[in-house]
Design an enzyme around this catalytic site. Structure first.
Site, PDB file in Angstrom:
ATOM      1  N   LEU A   1      34.252  49.833   5.964  1.00 54.66           N
ATOM      2  CA  LEU A   1      34.343  50.655   7.172  1.00 54.66           C
ATOM      3  C   LEU A   1      35.654  50.338   7.859  1.00 54.66           C
ATOM      4  O   LEU A   1      36.062  49.172   7.913  1.00 54.66           O
ATOM      5  CB  LEU A   1      33.173  50.348   8.133  1.00 54.66           C
ATOM      6  CG  LEU A   1      33.250  50.991   9.525  1.00 54.66           C
ATOM      7  CD1 LEU A   1      32.990  52.493   9.438  1.00 54.66           C
ATOM      8  CD2 LEU A   1      32.261  50.343  10.495  1.00 54.66           C
TER       9      LEU A   1
ATOM     10  N   ASP B   1      30.979  55.873  27.478  1.00 54.21           N
ATOM     11  CA  ASP B   1      30.937  55.958  28.931  1.00 54.21           C
ATOM     12  C   ASP B   1      29.577  55.556  29.474  1.00 54.21           C
ATOM     13  O   ASP B   1      28.554  55.787  28.826  1.00 54.21           O
ATOM     14  CB  ASP B   1      31.258  57.389  29.374  1.00 54.21           C
ATOM     15  CG  ASP B   1      31.771  57.444  30.792  1.00 54.21           C
ATOM     16  OD1 ASP B   1      32.571  56.563  31.159  1.00 54.21           O
ATOM     17  OD2 ASP B   1      31.375  58.353  31.530  1.00 54.21           O
TER      18      ASP B   1
ATOM     19  N   HIS C   1      30.003  46.098  30.943  1.00 47.95           N
ATOM     20  CA  HIS C   1      30.979  46.050  29.854  1.00 47.95           C
ATOM     21  C   HIS C   1      30.528  45.089  28.757  1.00 47.95           C
ATOM     22  O   HIS C   1      30.750  45.345  27.566  1.00 47.95           O
ATOM     23  CB  HIS C   1      32.348  45.653  30.395  1.00 47.95           C
ATOM     24  CG  HIS C   1      32.938  46.670  31.319  1.00 47.95           C
ATOM     25  ND1 HIS C   1      33.035  48.010  31.005  1.00 47.95           N
ATOM     26  CD2 HIS C   1      33.461  46.544  32.577  1.00 47.95           C
ATOM     27  CE1 HIS C   1      33.592  48.669  32.005  1.00 47.95           C
ATOM     28  NE2 HIS C   1      33.857  47.805  32.967  1.00 47.95           N
TER      29      HIS C   1
END
Length: 222
Positions: free
Chosen positions: A113, A2, A19
């Protein structure tokens, strides 16, 4: 993740710039997680509530998602990162859905990962879908209602093949779950930081890991 919009606002930039900067922070977090030996990193990229944002911002987010899927695919392959999705990514349209599915297929064999991207995801909707399926099975006589337990519900969640959630990090000073991994977060450790997501770097990630390592996990036992 956020704080993208506030990061851009403070710099007098359009929200999409925030963004873009946030996408770079994803790369840093992924690298930090891999270097620390984290097995699974899940990022909340687009919630089921994000469709309420302006058409312009949603369009920009979809465009960025497509751009980074194509741009980062070779990096994921090279660095041994497996891509997984949770949520209903088909809502982004057939072209983007196909590109996402191609990326998952091409990285399926990687094991350094697992990067789980939550797209058009909502924790309540996930739980509702699992309970609807259990209700259907019970009504069809495939199972008894008394057999519905935590394991039965957990076995129908989209994260059923992933390990238990250990640590949940929320950036930008917000202190709520915002419909993210509600079932899975029942006994996870929570770390809240004032850092805006685009400023979240390797040091921030490692600080969160240190906080996690310093805590005693009791799971309600004492």
């Amino acid at each position: 993740m956020d704080g993208n919009g506030r990061w851009a606002q403070r710099r007098h930039l359009p929200r999409v710039a925030g963004h873009r900067a946030g996408a770079e922070a994803v790369r840093r977090a992924m690298t930090a997680a891999r270097d620390a030996g984290v097995e699974v990193l899940t990022i909340y990229a687009f919630s089921s509530e994000n469709w309420r944002r302006s058409e312009e911002e949603v369009s920009a987010l979809k465009g960025l998602l497509g751009y980074y899927v194509d741009k980062e695919l070779k990096t994921l392959e090279k660095e041994g990162v497996r891509l997984r999705l949770i949520g209903e990514h088909e809502a982004f349209g057939p072209d983007l859905a196909r590109r996402l599915e191609t990326a998952m297929a091409r990285t399926a064999g990687n094991d350094r990962l697992t990067l789980v991207v939550a797209l058009n995801y909502g924790g309540r909707a996930e739980i509702c879908a699992a309970t609807r399926e259990l209700a259907r099975r019970a009504a069809a006589g495939e199972m008894a209602p008394e057999d519905i337990d935590e394991a039965a519900i957990g076995g129908l969640l989209q994260t059923r093949e992933l390990p238990e959630l250990d640590l949940l990090i929320r950036t930008s000073g917000e202190q709520r779950l915002s419909n993210f991994l509600l079932w899975q977060a029942a006994y996870s450790e929570l770390v809240f930081t004032d850092t805006l997501w685009p400023d979240f770097d390797e040091q921030c990630f490692n600080d969160a890991l240190h906080q996690y390592a310093s805590r005693q996990r009791r799971f309600g036992g004492r």
